[in-house]
Design a protein around this motif. Structure first.
Motif, PDB file in Angstrom:
ATOM      1  N   SER B 139       0.764  -1.242  -0.246  1.00  0.00           N
ATOM      2  CA  SER B 139       0.016  -0.002  -0.069  1.00  0.00           C
ATOM      3  C   SER B 139       0.513   1.257   0.076  1.00  0.00           C
ATOM      4  N   TYR B 140       1.835   1.422  -1.000  1.00  0.00           N
ATOM      5  CA  TYR B 140       2.676   2.605  -0.736  1.00  0.00           C
ATOM      6  C   TYR B 140       1.901   3.758  -1.101  1.00  0.00           C
ATOM      7  N   ALA B 141       2.106   4.944  -0.473  1.00  0.00           N
ATOM      8  CA  ALA B 141       1.792   6.164  -0.695  1.00  0.00           C
ATOM      9  C   ALA B 141       2.766   6.569  -1.766  1.00  0.00           C
ATOM     10  N   PRO B 142       2.314   7.425  -2.715  1.00  0.00           N
ATOM     11  CA  PRO B 142       1.029   8.197  -2.860  1.00  0.00           C
ATOM     12  C   PRO B 142       0.093   7.288  -3.779  1.00  0.00           C
ATOM     13  N   LEU B 143       0.337   6.212  -4.071  1.00  0.00           N
ATOM     14  CA  LEU B 143      -0.519   5.236  -4.957  1.00  0.00           C
ATOM     15  C   LEU B 143      -1.757   4.784  -4.152  1.00  0.00           C
ATOM     16  N   SER B 144      -1.408   4.799  -2.727  1.00  0.00           N
ATOM     17  CA  SER B 144      -2.839   3.966  -1.698  1.00  0.00           C
ATOM     18  C   SER B 144      -3.572   5.599  -1.627  1.00  0.00           C
ATOM     19  N   ILE B 145      -2.939   6.730  -1.535  1.00  0.00           N
ATOM     20  CA  ILE B 145      -3.728   7.751  -1.314  1.00  0.00           C
ATOM     21  C   ILE B 145      -4.735   8.195  -2.488  1.00  0.00           C
ATOM     22  N   GLN B 146      -3.718   7.998  -3.979  1.00  0.00           N
ATOM     23  CA  GLN B 146      -4.557   8.428  -4.937  1.00  0.00           C
ATOM     24  C   GLN B 146      -5.705   7.505  -5.377  1.00  0.00           C
ATOM     25  N   SER B 147      -5.553   6.353  -5.075  1.00  0.00           N
ATOM     26  CA  SER B 147      -6.527   5.111  -5.481  1.00  0.00           C
ATOM     27  C   SER B 147      -8.078   5.503  -5.178  1.00  0.00           C
ATOM     28  N   PRO B 148      -8.753   5.379  -6.280  1.00  0.00           N
ATOM     29  CA  PRO B 148     -10.058   6.009  -6.374  1.00  0.00           C
ATOM     30  C   PRO B 148     -10.957   4.887  -5.273  1.00  0.00           C
ATOM     31  N   GLY B 149     -12.148   5.177  -5.206  1.00  0.00           N
ATOM     32  CA  GLY B 149     -12.998   4.358  -4.561  1.00  0.00           C
ATOM     33  C   GLY B 149     -12.895   4.213  -3.175  1.00  0.00           C
ATOM     34  N   HIS B 150     -13.393   3.165  -2.443  1.00  0.00           N
ATOM     35  CA  HIS B 150     -13.161   2.842  -1.163  1.00  0.00           C
ATOM     36  C   HIS B 150     -12.148   1.702  -0.679  1.00  0.00           C
ATOM     37  N   GLY B 151     -11.727   0.978  -1.700  1.00  0.00           N
ATOM     38  CA  GLY B 151     -10.817  -0.080  -1.654  1.00  0.00           C
ATOM     39  C   GLY B 151      -9.697  -0.113  -0.525  1.00  0.00           C
ATOM     40  N   VAL B 152      -8.918   0.951  -0.537  1.00  0.00           N
ATOM     41  CA  VAL B 152      -7.987   1.269   0.291  1.00  0.00           C
ATOM     42  C   VAL B 152      -8.616   1.594   1.661  1.00  0.00           C
ATOM     43  N   ASP B 153      -9.468   2.329   1.835  1.00  0.00           N
ATOM     44  CA  ASP B 153     -10.196   2.496   3.143  1.00  0.00           C
ATOM     45  C   ASP B 153     -10.560   1.246   3.685  1.00  0.00           C
ATOM     46  N   PHE B 154     -10.943   0.137   2.966  1.00  0.00           N
ATOM     47  CA  PHE B 154     -11.250  -0.915   3.412  1.00  0.00           C
ATOM     48  C   PHE B 154      -9.879  -1.854   4.139  1.00  0.00           C
ATOM     49  N   TYR B 155      -9.133  -1.651   3.433  1.00  0.00           N
ATOM     50  CA  TYR B 155      -7.789  -2.315   3.761  1.00  0.00           C
ATOM     51  C   TYR B 155      -7.355  -1.713   5.023  1.00  0.00           C
ATOM     52  N   ILE B 156      -7.343  -0.270   4.859  1.00  0.00           N
ATOM     53  CA  ILE B 156      -6.998   0.450   6.307  1.00  0.00           C
ATOM     54  C   ILE B 156      -7.615  -0.153   7.540  1.00  0.00           C
ATOM     55  N   MET B 157      -9.215   0.012   7.341  1.00  0.00           N
ATOM     56  CA  MET B 157      -9.905  -0.300   8.749  1.00  0.00           C
ATOM     57  C   MET B 157      -9.788  -1.744   8.986  1.00  0.00           C
ATOM     58  N   GLY B 158      -9.799  -2.685   7.856  1.00  0.00           N
ATOM     59  CA  GLY B 158      -9.801  -4.159   8.164  1.00  0.00           C
ATOM     60  C   GLY B 158      -8.436  -4.471   8.734  1.00  0.00           C
ATOM     61  N   LEU B 159      -7.254  -4.042   8.291  1.00  0.00           N
ATOM     62  CA  LEU B 159      -6.117  -4.370   8.978  1.00  0.00           C
ATOM     63  C   LEU B 159      -5.965  -3.696  10.413  1.00  0.00           C
ATOM     64  N   GLN B 160      -6.667  -2.635  10.661  1.00  0.00           N
ATOM     65  CA  GLN B 160      -6.341  -1.796  11.831  1.00  0.00           C
ATOM     66  C   GLN B 160      -7.124  -2.698  12.925  1.00  0.00           C
ATOM     67  N   ILE B 161      -8.420  -3.202  12.688  1.00  0.00           N
ATOM     68  CA  ILE B 161      -9.195  -3.917  13.520  1.00  0.00           C
ATOM     69  C   ILE B 161      -8.441  -5.278  13.747  1.00  0.00           C
ATOM     70  N   SER B 162      -8.001  -6.014  12.798  1.00  0.00           N
ATOM     71  CA  SER B 162      -7.543  -7.347  12.758  1.00  0.00           C
ATOM     72  C   SER B 162      -6.224  -7.042  13.476  1.00  0.00           C
ATOM     73  N   GLY B 163      -5.367  -6.236  13.212  1.00  0.00           N
ATOM     74  CA  GLY B 163      -4.117  -6.136  13.641  1.00  0.00           C
ATOM     75  C   GLY B 163      -4.270  -5.901  15.266  1.00  0.00           C
ATOM     76  N   ALA B 164      -5.124  -5.044  15.734  1.00  0.00           N
ATOM     77  CA  ALA B 164      -5.465  -4.861  17.284  1.00  0.00           C
ATOM     78  C   ALA B 164      -5.702  -6.354  17.718  1.00  0.00           C
ATOM     79  N   GLY B 165      -6.372  -7.361  17.123  1.00  0.00           N
ATOM     80  CA  GLY B 165      -6.597  -8.647  17.577  1.00  0.00           C
ATOM     81  C   GLY B 165      -5.341  -9.202  17.669  1.00  0.00           C
ATOM     82  N   THR B 166      -4.418  -9.151  16.602  1.00  0.00           N
ATOM     83  CA  THR B 166      -3.109  -9.793  16.841  1.00  0.00           C
ATOM     84  C   THR B 166      -2.314  -9.444  17.847  1.00  0.00           C
ATOM     85  N   LEU B 167      -2.337  -8.114  17.983  1.00  0.00           N
ATOM     86  CA  LEU B 167      -1.494  -7.403  19.191  1.00  0.00           C
ATOM     87  C   LEU B 167      -2.086  -7.911  20.547  1.00  0.00           C
TER      88      LEU B 167
END
Ligand SMILES: [Cu+2]
Lengths: 350, 617
Positions: B139-167
């Motif tokens: 998910s390298y920026a700036p490509l991830s910032i520029q990416s249209p739609g919500h795909g990368v947003d799902f990546y962010i929230m999904g990993l944030q939540i599951s990452g908390a679980g792993t921690l």
């Protein structure tokens, strides 16, 4: 030079083996056949490391096979309880120290080569090209020469050509496998690397950092010509008259359309700071259209009518008024005549 | 609350049981099931990628969909398959290996799982809601910032939540190993799998926060108009790469170290020998983990950090070869002079040694910075990390599953099916990835949606695709094996492999309280010691008494659901501020759960001495 070869003969033998295995790949694209300074530095390290690693792998495999053959549970010995060994200081020291030595053998030349390739002390006096990476094309500005071109980078053989690279959008990475390893093209800072080609030729270049849908189509070419030809090319490019009317009527219509359809807003012909789209000064000499299509009229017409089908996500699509097939042909006719120099990819032996 | 009673309940009761369980063995099964599901999903994505690359300029997938496919394949395999499968094995086995009745925080254990699952589901919802993330798993920026739609947003929230679980999971394992070892189980008597679980947990504790921070910054850039990575507004995109790899490189060791632990246990068991150079193995593990934090910039040799940084990181990276080499030779030395049984578990282990050695060696080759200028971001790298992650981690998981399946499920996986799936997968694996080393150097960058005609890349890609299908078939046969075994499989005794560590001293599957009496440990390989020098049974460290067990709870599930809802809120509030409500509702649900958890007393319950006496023997 002979001494250099002699000392590394075993390396070359091994290199040949690697080539055989690989079936080489395509000439002027594959990194297996280095034809430039950087690619050679990398290849030397690749070969050195393969030799070291093959040595280690052979030992591991040998011990592994012997162990499996000798110590597999035998029939009639199901109850055999082996001696429980805790360890062996000598052995453990051996297999700690030998890898350290092997790593050092690789580390020293690695560090040396890293500093060597980063050496820019002579950049001031050399040829400097400002490179801009764009989704999904490359722009080249020959600093101090007032020459701009896109997609085909002309360089003289035997000289270091310094590329000062920056991106206008996302990160790209410039890679010409046969001439040199890659370097990222970042939006925030200028990264400098140099290309030094040993022989004339047209070399494939690629973008190596994911940059969007058409990342895999962001090809370009490095056209290495003799230093004299290079001088010739620069002066030809400098003396282009962008206003010159083409001779035949179709091309004249094409030229008119090129202005009418607002192509000029993005595409410069002649020296110009405008780099919204590829500079088309020597478009007639391009080795490819849009980076990867054969430079034929049909392909160009197709591009002009529907660039999206050829390069998804490109920045030309939808940003110019529609062109009919008839108009596209006229424009194509005009563009393909833009050949300001006798020096072209063909003269580099393409 | 006896096991028999639980089995008599209906289907819905069983579902409820799993939704509320805090038992480490059941949570382990949840991890394995969910991780296995995501593994199949990631595998399917891999096959789509390989079909697209079967021939030059193929148009099986569109360019955009292809980028979504590679992004989701990587993200799914790393975060939603490999890690949870390993966490599952750790959950199932580690407490047994140290003689504990459960992990230190059973409630948190359950919370960790549900956060991971809801995070994973959230991420995959993107497929149905306008498109998956498409900026690569890195998910390298700036490509991830520029990416249209919500795909990368799902990546962010999904990993944030599951990452908390792993921690949460990592912290839980750490505390468990520090505080809950049975009497006599000193650190230097812990089985290697427990050791690697311990070290891995330390890595999780230090590495995941870097990802969390990176994701937060990306989230603010994409959802709240910040510009941490936006160069045009004075941000810096290279910072993302640092944050990502400060997490990302240790992540590699988070995956491989537990696999090393699994192999160590298996090799020792099936060679009938004590692990050779145990102390060296432990210190090599710690050293690898330590160095693992010092090498992140070797993923960034081409970024332009300059020759000094590149040289330092090159040497640090090469240094990792030394402890890794120590491990390989110690494994060989463990087998040397032993009496080696070759079954499915051992086959995966034996296949690991040469496969992983190749992956390790290409790792050293990649460490040579100037050589990496050629390898970087090509199929050479793809080949390298699949040799490490498949040849190391996936082989490790499969070896571990064959080895511990009887302990977890009470049945032995079918050997014939096991061998068939092994050979198909193993051959397919080398067919797929070996050739990719060459493809890379022949000029094929990674993440290429198409490769062009007449570039000498056709045959290699075709071979690679054929191999991928063999792997797919091998994987399917493994699934069939699981189904077959659960219906018809051979019942397992407590100690089917003539084991050495503590988990083999209790029934298969273990009762829900694990050890009736806390065991007394007299050395490394405690069960083996008792078998060869003692009574053949572990000596208890305490008289039989009441056992205190924690209460089941639905709160972790609901709390995770709350974060899941809030995740959608964050993603869609960009389009319409009405979605802010979802954030408040979701976080509200989670907070209420926390409040209940804090205010209500959980007394747990006791299993009485009399019941224990009645149930057993
Ligand atoms: Cu690019």
């Amino acid at each position: 030079m002979i001494g250099w070869m002699g000392k590394r003969k075993p390396l070359f033998l091994f290199g040949m083996l690697a080539l055989l295995l690989a079936g080489c790949g395509k000439e002027n694209l594959t990194a297996f056949e280095p034809k430039g300074y950087g690619a050679e530095s990398s290849m030397n390290l690749i070969i050195l490391s393969i030799i070291i690693m093959a040595f280690v792998f052979a030992i591991v495999l040998l011990v592994y096979v012997i162990t499996l053959v000798r110590f597999r549970k035998k029939k009639g010995q199901e109850d055999f309880i082996p001696k429980q060994v805790e360890g062996n200081k000598t052995l453990e020291t051996v297999w700690t120290v030998i890898p350290i030595i092997l790593v050092l053998i690789l580390a020293v030349p690695t560090v040396a080569a890293t500093f060597d390739l980063a050496d820019k002390s002579e950049a001031q006096d050399g040829i400097n090209v400002e490179v801009t990476g764009n989704q999904y094309w490359w722009h080249f500005n020959y600093e101090g020469d007032e020459v701009q071109t896109s997609q085909d980078l002309y360089i003289p053989t035997g000289e270091r050509v310094y590329l000062n690279m920056i991106s206008s959008d996302v990160i790209h990475s410039l890679w010409v496998p046969s001439i040199s390893g890659k370097m990222d093209v970042n939006p925030e800072n200028v990264n400098t690397m140099y290309l030094q080609a040993h022989e004339e030729g047209v070399y494939w270049g690629k973008c190596a950092e994911l940059c969007g849908p058409s990342h895999s189509l962001m090809d370009f070419k490095v056209v290495a010509v003799s230093p004299e030809e290079y001088e010739q090319w620069i002066s030809d490019m400098q003396s282009v008259d962008p206003e010159a009317e083409p001779e035949d009527a179709v091309a004249q219509d094409g030229k008119a359309l090129f202005e009418e359809k607002s192509c000029v807003a993005c595409h410069a012909i002649g020296s110009s700071p405008n780099a919204t789209g590829p500079n088309l000064t020597n478009f007639g000499d391009r080795s490819k259209i849009a980076g990867y299509l054969e430079p034929t009229e049909e392909n160009l017409v197709e591009w002009l009518m529907d660039p999206e089908a050829i390069k998804p996500g490109n920045k030309m699509t939808g940003n110019y008024p529609e062109v009919s097939e008839e108009e596209a042909k006229q424009i194509a006719n005009y563009l393909l005549q833009l050949k300001p120099s006798d020096i072209s990819p063909e003269s580099a032996g393409n | 609350m006896s096991i028999a009673a639980a089995q008599k309940k209906g289907f819905m009761a069983a579902v409820w049981d799993y939704l509320t369980t805090v038992d480490h063995k059941k949570i382990a099964k949840l991890y394995l099931f969910a991780g296995g599901f995501f593994f199949l999903l990631g595998g399917l994505e891999a096959l789509f990628i390989r079909i697209q690359l079967i021939s030059p300029e193929n148009d099986f997938l569109t360019a955009g969909l292809y980028n979504e496919m590679i992004t989701m394949h990587g993200t799914t395999m790393i975060f939603l398959a490999a890690m949870p499968l390993l966490l599952g094995l750790m959950n199932a086995i580690m407490p047994l290996q140290i003689g504990a009745r459960d992990v230190a925080f059973p409630f948190l254990n359950s919370l960790g799982f549900w956060l991971f699952l809801f995070g994973g589901v959230l991420l995959n919802c993107s497929w149905f809601l306008g498109g998956a993330p498409d900026a690569g798993w890195t998910s390298y920026a700036p490509l991830s910032i520029q990416s249209p739609g919500h795909g990368v947003d799902f990546y962010i929230m999904g990993l944030q939540i599951s990452g908390a679980g792993t921690l949460i999971g990592g912290i839980n394992f750490l505390v468990t190993i520090v505080t809950m070892r049975a009497p006599g189980m000193t650190y230097m008597r812990m089985p290697l799998f427990t050791w690697t679980t311990f070290v891995t947990s330390v890595l999780i504790l230090f590495a995941f926060p870097a990802l969390t921070v990176g994701l937060f910054l990306l989230m603010f850039d994409r959802m709240f108009g910040a510009a941490f990575f936006d160069v045009t507004l004075g941000g810096n995109s290279v910072i993302w790469q640092h944050l990502f790899w400060i997490f990302g490189h240790p992540e590699v060791y988070i995956l491989i170290l537990p696999a090393f632990g699994i192999f160590s246990d298996i090799i020792s068991t099936f060679s009938k020998k004590r692990l050779f150079g145990y102390t060296a193995m432990v210190f090599a593990t710690i050293l690898i983990a330590f160095l693992g934090f010092m090498v992140w910039a070797h993923h960034m040799f081409t970024v332009g950090l300059g020759p000094v940084a590149n040289a330092i990181f090159a040497i640090a990276t090469m240094a990792i070869a030394v402890p890794t080499g120590i491990k390989i030779f110690n494994w060989l030395a463990t087998m040397w002079g032993g009496s080696i049984t070759i079954n499915s578990a051992m086959l995966w282990t034996l296949a690991f040694i040469p496969s992983f050695t190749i992956g390790g060696m290409t790792g050293v080759m990649l460490a040579s910075a100037v050589a990496d200028y050629q390898y970087h971001d090509t199929y050479f790298v793809v080949a390298h990390f699949h040799y490490v992650i498949v040849g190391g981690v996936v082989f490790g998981i499969l070896a571990g599953l064959h080895y511990w399946w009887p302990k977890m499920f009470g049945r032995i996986l079918n050997e014939t099916l096991g061998k068939i799936s092994f050979w198909l997968f193993f051959i397919g694996f080398h067919l797929t990835f070996f050739i990719q080393h060459f493809l890379g150097l022949m000029g094929m960058p990674r993440r290429y949606w198409v490769f062009l005609e007449d570039q000498g890349l056709d045959n290699g890609n075709l071979i690679s695709t054929i191999g991928a299908f063999l792997m797919g078939i091998g994987g399917l046969i493994f699934v069939i094996n699981i189904i077959y075994t659960s219906v018809k499989g051979e019942k397992a005794s407590a100690d089917p492999w003539d084991g050495r560590s503590l988990e083999w001293a209790i029934p298969s599957p273990p009762p829900f309280y694990n050890f009736k009496q806390t065991p007394l440990i007299r050395g490394l390989d405690p069960l083996w010691i008792e078998k060869t020098e003692g009574k053949g049974k572990i000596t208890p460290a305490e008289p039989l008494g009441d056992i205190h067990m924690p209460d089941a709870s639905i709160l972790p599930f609901i709390m995770s659901f709350g974060f899941f809802v809030a995740g959608f809120g964050f993603i869609y509030q960009v389009d319409h501020s009405g979605w802010l409500a979802a954030i408040f509702i979701g976080i509200g649900i989670a907070l209420i759960c926390m409040l209940i958890r804090s205010l209500k007393d959980y007394h747990g319950f006791h299993i009485h001495k009399e019941d224990l006496e009645r149930e057993a023997d």
